[in-house]
Design a protein around this motif. Structure first.
Motif, short mmCIF file in Angstrom:
data_model
loop_
_atom_site.label_atom_id
_atom_site.label_comp_id
_atom_site.label_asym_id
_atom_site.label_seq_id
_atom_site.Cartn_x
_atom_site.Cartn_y
_atom_site.Cartn_z
N VAL A 67 0.88 -1.17 0.00
CA VAL A 67 0.00 0.00 0.00
C VAL A 67 0.92 1.21 0.00
O VAL A 67 1.68 1.41 0.94
N TYR B 270 1.78 5.44 -0.74
CA TYR B 270 1.45 6.85 -1.00
C TYR B 270 2.75 7.54 -1.38
O TYR B 270 3.74 7.46 -0.64
N SER C 18 -7.99 0.49 8.05
CA SER C 18 -7.45 0.04 6.78
C SER C 18 -6.04 0.58 6.55
O SER C 18 -5.71 1.68 6.99
N GLU D 260 -4.82 1.78 3.89
CA GLU D 260 -4.85 3.00 3.09
C GLU D 260 -4.91 4.24 3.97
O GLU D 260 -4.24 5.25 3.71
N SER D 261 -5.68 4.18 5.05
CA SER D 261 -5.81 5.34 5.91
C SER D 261 -4.55 5.59 6.73
O SER D 261 -4.33 6.69 7.22
#
Length: 870
Positions: free
Chosen positions: A353, A355, A400, A402-403
């Motif tokens: 995941v 960012y 999650s 993503e958060s």
């Protein structure tokens, strides 16, 4: 183990680094220093010091600051510490160690903590004059001395220590290069994406990075002095100083010579109890040891675990070391870098995941299993969540993935507090302290503060990366136990800064003394206050000065005694005791005539000049008695203080905007000038920075500022809570398509609400995340007036604008105030003789005396294996 009757058994420790010192502390904790004679043979000319923080020497720390050895501890426990006297031979049959001085020490237990030595690639010219390694304080002293006559430096190795070395060379004023054979920087800790983010950030700092190439030869002149490097791609690099930081190797020669087994690639072979596999009377710990899992650990945390294991084994306790967490969090060249767990995703069937924001130098990757288990991760540019994420490794987080990677300001990141962590989560990896242990320190040992918990558990006493989570955990546990947590400003005031602001404003209190005597803690009344509350209260009074009838001039009466050093002299104190002078240049716009004035002043006073990131010109090297003379000339030319020294507005940057740029849609320069002149001198909890961009291309970088403005075809968008620096944060959009008047009104409200409710030394970015309700609450208050205080906020700002006075002009026109600007009050005409300068690149830089602090002067014989001094 037995000893001669009347003589206690003897433990000999060879090496006194960080791991060696931890071993001594572990012995003391188990009472072994009372029952054993403990002898330490230390090779370096000084006791154990913090090698992890070695580079901080170039930021002003002294060797004494770096020391980890409390000599009172050594004396209390009767430890015989022999510095500069390393072990040279070990006779295992006779159980004797011979030191360089000739002393022979018989032992019952021998512990080898000889550490590692820098690996220097076998390239031609590696021993030339101008080549160094980066491992000890003595190495740093040698580099610092040589750099005085150098202009360019190159570091061989782009790992942890290599980046620190490059930063040190840059700090010494050298043009710096990094040469790394791997295709990315820090190849062990970060992946390709993290390396790219790190590369961009480091190159923006002015360092040149060469990856994917190796060093083939160190080029020298006829005199044998370094002049350059030949690289494997055929290119050449001109440099007159080379630092090798290409990894380390275990220092196991003493073990080899004594017949102890070592690994194929080095390291003294030990079992799970850190006892050598060859001799049960000999232990090895730290970077010299090849652990039972076949790995040599180069981090301090595993070394500490090995020290604990060896001490426990000697004390006949059950203990073992079978491996360690290799998680790391560092700040390299001001950039946060962290990795933990399975950072490279080696686990089968795992998922990433990610960012990534290359523009801001942010990269976050979490590695998760198919079932949601957090396996590891990499954080570059923002490692704020490292402590919590590392603690969740091996479990399924309650939110999650993503958060967890979204940065503040880029969505709604999950707020995982310490309550979400399981009790077996490791909070401090340096000392293997779990959340349950920390909770026990609070509930069972009655610890009520972080220092008390640190003393009880040792958590937070290693690298320090866990301190934030530790503080949150202690507070949460106290509150859960029904204990009232003291959130007062300091030991003098039980109120928070926000509460003190309300008291000062409501009661119109204009002096620190009155506030302390009326509202301070009982024991503090009648006192002098402390270094925390004095500048904080001084800032509050200055912020509210027009409304409460106080003088806004920070050197007026009692206010002068409340200020920090920089405010005290209205200039920034620099490393050598001189000061910098930064006149205000609103919006970065300046006429040629004023540029000439700055140049003439810098020339006449011999000042170093540099264009800052805030679009103004900084003049360094002014002695304290020169400050009023410089200010007088600047004021006469129409300049005023830029408040670079204060917790106040610094600059409002701008692009050239609609007037010149073909993409501009609004006059960004005019708006930046208007905003800077409106908010100049506004005292706040922390410094304030702003910028105005004339279009969506965002050349002024407004979204990295405390309040930033971006032009649209319909007006202006206002962003708040941004931050660059060590902890970057994207600003949040507060309102859009505003007219000029609407924009100014909202900024007025936002700034005064921040000043009213923020904590001491709290940037808007941190405040926006801490304040209950976050951005939505601030928008409700500032835009929709949900609390009905906007008229008051606007009134306070109008009062500030109408009462503004330039502090430099106020000072130069007041003979009484000028009296403070001397180096010596009893000899006002005598300049400080310590403040000196040396030439560099057609200007000058501070002449800093080299530190030579140690228990004795090192000789050439004291050089560590692998060290190079020229």
């Amino acid at each position: 183990m037995t000893a001669t009757p009347g003589n206690p058994p003897t433990i000999v420790l060879v090496g006194h680094g960080m791991v060696g010192q931890r071993f001594l502390e572990a012995l003391a904790e188990r009472g072994l220093t009372r029952t054993h004679r403990v002898v330490v043979l230390c090779e370096e000319p000084r006791p154990a010091y913090d090698r992890v923080q070695l580079t901080s020497y170039f930021s002003g720390k002294t060797p004494e600051d770096l020391s980890m050895t409390d000599m009172a501890f050594i004396e209390e426990h009767g430890i015989e510490l022999r510095v500069g006297d390393p072990a040279e031979t070990v006779d295992r049959e006779a159980r004797e160690v011979t030191a360089r001085s000739g002393i022979v020490v018989a032992y019952d237990v021998l512990v080898l903590a000889t550490g590692s030595y820098p690996f220097v690639p076998p390239v031609p010219g590696k021993d030339a004059e101008g080549c160094f390694v980066y491992r000890t304080i003595e190495d740093l002293l040698a580099i610092e001395a040589y750099a005085k006559n150098a202009t360019t430096g190159a570091v061989v190795g782009g790992g942890l220590l290599g980046l620190e070395a490059a930063g040190a060379l840059k700090g010494l004023g050298l043009t710096s290069h990094i040469v790394e054979f791997a295709p990315r920087l820090m190849p062990v800790q970060v992946d390709e994406g993290g390396g790219a983010a790190l590369l961009r950030t480091i190159e923006e700092m002015g360092l040149s990075v060469h990856t994917g190439v190796g060093t083939q030869e160190i080029v020298t002149g006829a005199d044998g002095v370094v002049t350059g490097m030949k690289l494997s791609d055929g290119s050449e690099l001109a440099t007159d100083l080379v630092v090798f930081s290409a990894g380390v190797r275990p220092r196991d020669q003493l073990a080899r010579d004594s017949g102890l087994a070592v690994g194929e690639r080095g390291g003294i072979s030990v079992d799970e109890r850190c006892r050598t596999v060859t001799d049960p009377h000999v232990f090895a710990i730290g970077e010299c040891a090849l652990a039972s899992d076949g790995r040599v650990y180069g981090l301090v945390a595993p070394g500490y675990e090995q020290a604990e294991t060896a001490a426990a084994t000697i004390a006949a306790e059950e203990a073992s070391f079978t491996g360690a967490d290799l998680s790391t969090k560092l700040k390299l060249l001001g950039v946060d870098v962290a990795s933990f767990g399975d950072a490279h995703g080696a686990t089968a069937d795992c998922l990433d995941v990610v960012y990534s924001d290359s523009r801001s130098g942010l990269y976050k990757k979490l590695v998760v299993g198919r079932d949601g288990t957090l396996l590891g991760g990499i954080l570059v540019g923002d490692a704020e969540s490292y402590g919590t994420l590392r603690a969740f490794t091996g479990s399924v987080p309650p939110v999650s993935p993503e958060s967890l990677v979204l940065p503040a300001g880029a969505g709604a990141p999950a707020q995982l507090g310490p309550a979400a962590l399981p009790d077996d989560a490791v909070i401090c990896s340096c000392h293997n302290v779990s959340k349950g242990t920390v909770r026990g320190a609070v509930t069972e040992h009655s610890c009520t503060t972080v220092p008390e918990v640190k003393k009880c558990t040792r958590a937070g006493t290693g690298c320090g990366s866990c301190l934030k989570v530790l503080g949150q955990l202690v507070t949460a546990e106290l509150e859960a136990s029904g204990v009232e947590v003291d959130k007062g400003l300091c030991g003098c005031f039980a109120q928070t800064r926000e509460e003190l602001y309300e008291i000062v404003g409501a009661l119109r209190i204009t002096s620190f003394r009155e506030l302390l005597d009326r509202h301070g803690r009982e024991g503090a009344r009648g006192g002098e206050g402390c270094e925390v509350c004095k500048p904080a209260v001084g800032s509050i009074i200055a912020s509210l000065a027009p409304a409460i009838g106080a003088s806004g001039y920070v050197l007026e009466g009692e206010q002068a005694a409340l200020q920090d050093t920089n405010d005290h002299f209205l200039a920034n104190l620099q490393r050598n005791g001189s000061y910098s002078v930064v006149p205000r240049i609103p919006g970065g716009e300046i006429a040629p005539e004023k540029l000439i004035v700055i140049g003439e002043i810098a020339r006449d006073f011999g000042l170093y000049t540099k264009i800052t990131g805030g679009q103004r010109i900084d003049m360094f090297g002014a002695r304290v008695e020169q400050l009023p003379l410089i200010w007088a000339r600047l004021v006469d030319a129409g300049f005023e203080s830029g408040h670079a020294y204060g917790k106040s507005l610094r600059t409002v940057k701008s692009c050239v905007g609609q007037a010149w740029c073909r993409y501009g849609v609004q006059d960004s320069v005019r708006m930046a000038i208007d905003l800077e002149l409106r908010y100049r001198g506004l005292r706040s909890p922390h410094k304030l920075k702003s910028a105005v961009s004339g279009c969506a291309r965002e050349c002024a970088e407004a979204q990295s500022k405390d309040f930033g403005v971006i032009a649209t075809s319909n007006g202006w968008n206002l962003y708040v809570g941004g931050n660059g620096g060590a902890t970057p944060r994207h600003a949040d959009l507060l309102a859009q398509d505003l007219s000029d008047a609407e924009l100014v009104r909202l900024i007025d409200r936002f700034l005064m609400f921040y000043i009213r409710t923020a904590d001491k030394l709290e940037r808007t970015s941190t405040w926006l995340e801490r304040i209950p309700g976050g951005l939505d609450h601030v928008r409700d208050v500032v835009v929709h007036d949900s609390l009905g205080i906007c008229d008051e906020l606007e009134s306070l700002m109008r009062a500030h604008v109408s009462h503004y006075r330039d502090e430099w002009a106020e000072t130069v026109n007041d003979p009484e105030k000028l009296a403070r600007f001397v180096s010596f009050v009893n000899a006002p005409d005598t300049p400080d003789p310590v403040v000196g300068f040396v030439p560099e690149r057609d200007q000058m830089k501070p002449d800093l005396p080299l530190l030579d602090i140690g228990l004795r002067r090192p000789s050439e014989d004291d050089l560590l294996e692998g060290s190079t001094r020229r």
